[in-house]
Design an enzyme around this catalytic site. Structure first.
Site, PDB file in Angstrom:
ATOM      1  N   ASP A 112      41.436 -16.416  12.328  1.00 35.33           N
ATOM      2  CA  ASP A 112      42.278 -15.169  11.683  1.00 35.33           C
ATOM      3  C   ASP A 112      43.397 -15.902  10.702  1.00 35.33           C
ATOM      4  O   ASP A 112      43.891 -16.875  11.362  1.00 35.33           O
ATOM      5  CB  ASP A 112      42.726 -14.226  12.588  1.00 35.33           C
ATOM      6  CG  ASP A 112      43.111 -12.815  11.856  1.00 35.33           C
ATOM      7  OD1 ASP A 112      42.832 -12.835  10.707  1.00 35.33           O
ATOM      8  OD2 ASP A 112      43.581 -11.999  12.524  1.00 35.33           O
ATOM      9  N   HIS A 127      40.197 -18.587   2.550  1.00 37.56           N
ATOM     10  CA  HIS A 127      38.664 -18.823   2.995  1.00 37.56           C
ATOM     11  C   HIS A 127      38.358 -20.202   2.824  1.00 37.56           C
ATOM     12  O   HIS A 127      37.529 -20.651   3.823  1.00 37.56           O
ATOM     13  CB  HIS A 127      37.806 -17.437   2.776  1.00 37.56           C
ATOM     14  CG  HIS A 127      38.376 -16.416   2.817  1.00 37.56           C
ATOM     15  ND1 HIS A 127      38.723 -15.890   4.063  1.00 37.56           N
ATOM     16  CD2 HIS A 127      38.501 -15.250   1.941  1.00 37.56           C
ATOM     17  CE1 HIS A 127      39.318 -14.732   4.120  1.00 37.56           C
ATOM     18  NE2 HIS A 127      39.012 -14.171   2.773  1.00 37.56           N
ATOM     19  N   LEU A 143      26.367 -30.042  20.868  1.00 41.89           N
ATOM     20  CA  LEU A 143      27.210 -28.769  20.784  1.00 41.89           C
ATOM     21  C   LEU A 143      26.101 -27.570  20.265  1.00 41.89           C
ATOM     22  O   LEU A 143      25.491 -27.706  19.354  1.00 41.89           O
ATOM     23  CB  LEU A 143      28.245 -29.140  19.704  1.00 41.89           C
ATOM     24  CG  LEU A 143      29.250 -27.790  19.615  1.00 41.89           C
ATOM     25  CD1 LEU A 143      29.988 -27.594  20.822  1.00 41.89           C
ATOM     26  CD2 LEU A 143      29.878 -27.996  18.129  1.00 41.89           C
TER      27      LEU A 143
HETATM   28  C1  IPE Z   1      40.051 -14.475   8.771  1.00 39.51           C
HETATM   29  O1  IPE Z   1      41.117 -14.347   7.817  1.00 39.51           O
HETATM   30  C2  IPE Z   1      38.847 -14.725   8.128  1.00 39.51           C
HETATM   31  C3  IPE Z   1      38.073 -13.316   8.126  1.00 39.51           C
HETATM   32  C4  IPE Z   1      38.120 -12.087   8.711  1.00 39.51           C
HETATM   33  C5  IPE Z   1      36.975 -13.261   7.068  1.00 39.51           C
HETATM   34  P1  IPE Z   1      41.680 -13.042   7.253  1.00 39.51           P
HETATM   35  O2  IPE Z   1      40.902 -12.712   6.029  1.00 39.51           O
HETATM   36  O3  IPE Z   1      41.622 -11.846   8.125  1.00 39.51           O
HETATM   37  O4  IPE Z   1      42.983 -13.229   6.848  1.00 39.51           O
HETATM   38  P2  IPE Z   1      44.497 -12.273   7.277  1.00 39.51           P
HETATM   39  O5  IPE Z   1      44.379 -11.892   8.554  1.00 39.51           O
HETATM   40  O6  IPE Z   1      44.206 -11.385   6.084  1.00 39.51           O
HETATM   41  O7  IPE Z   1      45.575 -13.182   6.940  1.00 39.51           O
HETATM   42  C1  IPE Z   2      38.607 -10.410  12.936  1.00 41.25           C
HETATM   43  O1  IPE Z   2      39.616 -10.683  12.012  1.00 41.25           O
HETATM   44  C2  IPE Z   2      37.139 -10.861  12.321  1.00 41.25           C
HETATM   45  C3  IPE Z   2      37.267 -12.250  12.162  1.00 41.25           C
HETATM   46  C4  IPE Z   2      38.185 -13.118  12.066  1.00 41.25           C
HETATM   47  C5  IPE Z   2      35.829 -12.648  11.229  1.00 41.25           C
HETATM   48  P1  IPE Z   2      40.435  -9.496  11.145  1.00 41.25           P
HETATM   49  O2  IPE Z   2      41.348  -9.883  10.287  1.00 41.25           O
HETATM   50  O3  IPE Z   2      39.129  -8.614  10.371  1.00 41.25           O
HETATM   51  O4  IPE Z   2      40.521  -8.261  12.359  1.00 41.25           O
HETATM   52  P2  IPE Z   2      41.684  -7.142  12.208  1.00 41.25           P
HETATM   53  O5  IPE Z   2      41.367  -6.245  11.082  1.00 41.25           O
HETATM   54  O6  IPE Z   2      43.023  -7.732  12.085  1.00 41.25           O
HETATM   55  O7  IPE Z   2      41.682  -6.759  13.756  1.00 41.25           O
HETATM   56 MG    MG Z   3      42.775 -10.941   9.796  1.00 45.13          MG
END
Ligand code: IPE
Ligand code: IPE
Ligand code: MG
Length: 244
Positions: free
Chosen positions: A16, A33, A127
């Site tokens: 995340d 990303h 792995l």
């Molecule tokens: C995690 O990073 C990747 C995915 C959920 C695809 P986020 O895109 O959720 O990044 P934040 O939480 O907005 O910073």
């Molecule tokens: C969880 O992250 C999913 C991934 C990392 C792929 P999100 O950023 O989507 O989760 P929430 O919405 O903050 O819970």
């Molecule tokens: Mg996120």
């Protein structure tokens, strides 16, 4: 081969913080990303050297379809790119790749690319890398429950096979979530029943091998009791009861 890996740790990572990492640098979320993919490469390389046999990475949740179309498309394009560009190095490094989650809603061609990548890497014994895409733990459990209906007596192990789609998958030992959030967001709810949880402020794009090592060091300092008592106490109480 898989049974050898199952004697090593199963780590799940909720990757995340890509978006926030990028926004803070005045970059587009897409750049975040992309940087996240680099972090995946680093951690896949580091994990087996740190005692990890199975690594499950949460890449796209079934709830992530709610994001703006452009971001979803960019994430799917990255997945396509990863599958195409990575297989060779996964094979070289003995990594078996499987993708968990639904495949029927992915853009055309991706399900096939996943199938090909899984086939090419099937012999990997260093792995087991599992990438969760269009994944929801609750949906996986629901699907397993539907399959289990009418199967009669089912053990936890038997149900696990239905939930995970693997003949034997070690329960999750450690779940790591980056970016400071402290929730599971529908990730491996069944498999993580006794998992230790590690939350770090580090954003996923900046997560390094050292951060994995730190999470594992903290994991090894913990005492897992699985509902029992700590071993010394277990023995002591046992002896006391004997002498009563
Ligand atoms: C995690 O990073 C990747 C995915 C959920 C695809 P986020 O895109 O959720 O990044 P934040 O939480 O907005 O910073
Ligand atoms: C969880 O992250 C999913 C991934 C990392 C792929 P999100 O950023 O989507 O989760 P929430 O919405 O903050 O819970
Ligand atoms: Mg996120």
């Amino acid at each position: 081969m898989q049974s050898d890996l199952s004697s090593k740790l199963h780590v799940g990572i909720i990757m995340d913080g890509n978006g926030r990492w990028a926004t803070r640098r005045r970059l587009s979320r897409l750049r975040g990303h992309e940087a996240g993919v680099e972090a995946i490469r680093r951690i896949v390389e580091a994990a087996p050297k740190q005692g990890v046999g199975t690594l499950t990475l949460y890449a796209f949740s079934s709830d992530n379809w709610r994001r703006p179309k452009a971001e979803v498309s960019a994430l799917m394009a990255l997945l396509r790119f990863y599958l195409a560009s990575e297989v060779e190095s996964l094979v070289k490094n003995g990594v078996r790749l499987t993708v968990i989650g639904r495949r029927d809603r992915l853009p055309a061609g991706i399900a096939d690319a996943i199938g090909r990548a899984e086939q090419s890497t099937a012999d990997g014994a260093v792995l087991h890398l599992r990438i969760a895409v269009d994944y929801s733990a609750r949906d996986a459990i629901l699907k397993a429950a539907a399959l289990a209906a009418g199967m009669g007596d089912l053990t936890r192990e038997g149900f696990s096979r239905l939930v995970t789609g693997e003949p034997f998958l070690r329960d999750v030992d450690l779940v790591i979530r980056t970016s400071g959030e402290q929730r599971l967001s529908d990730f491996m709810l069944w498999e993580s029943a006794y998992a230790e949880l590690h939350f770090t402020q580090r954003m996923w794009p900046e997560f390094q091998a050292e951060d994995l090592a730190e999470a594992l060091a903290s994991f090894h300092r913990r005492e897992r009791r699985f509902g029992g008592l700590q071993p010394e106490l277990q023995e002591m109480v046992g002896e006391m009861e004997m002498s009563v």
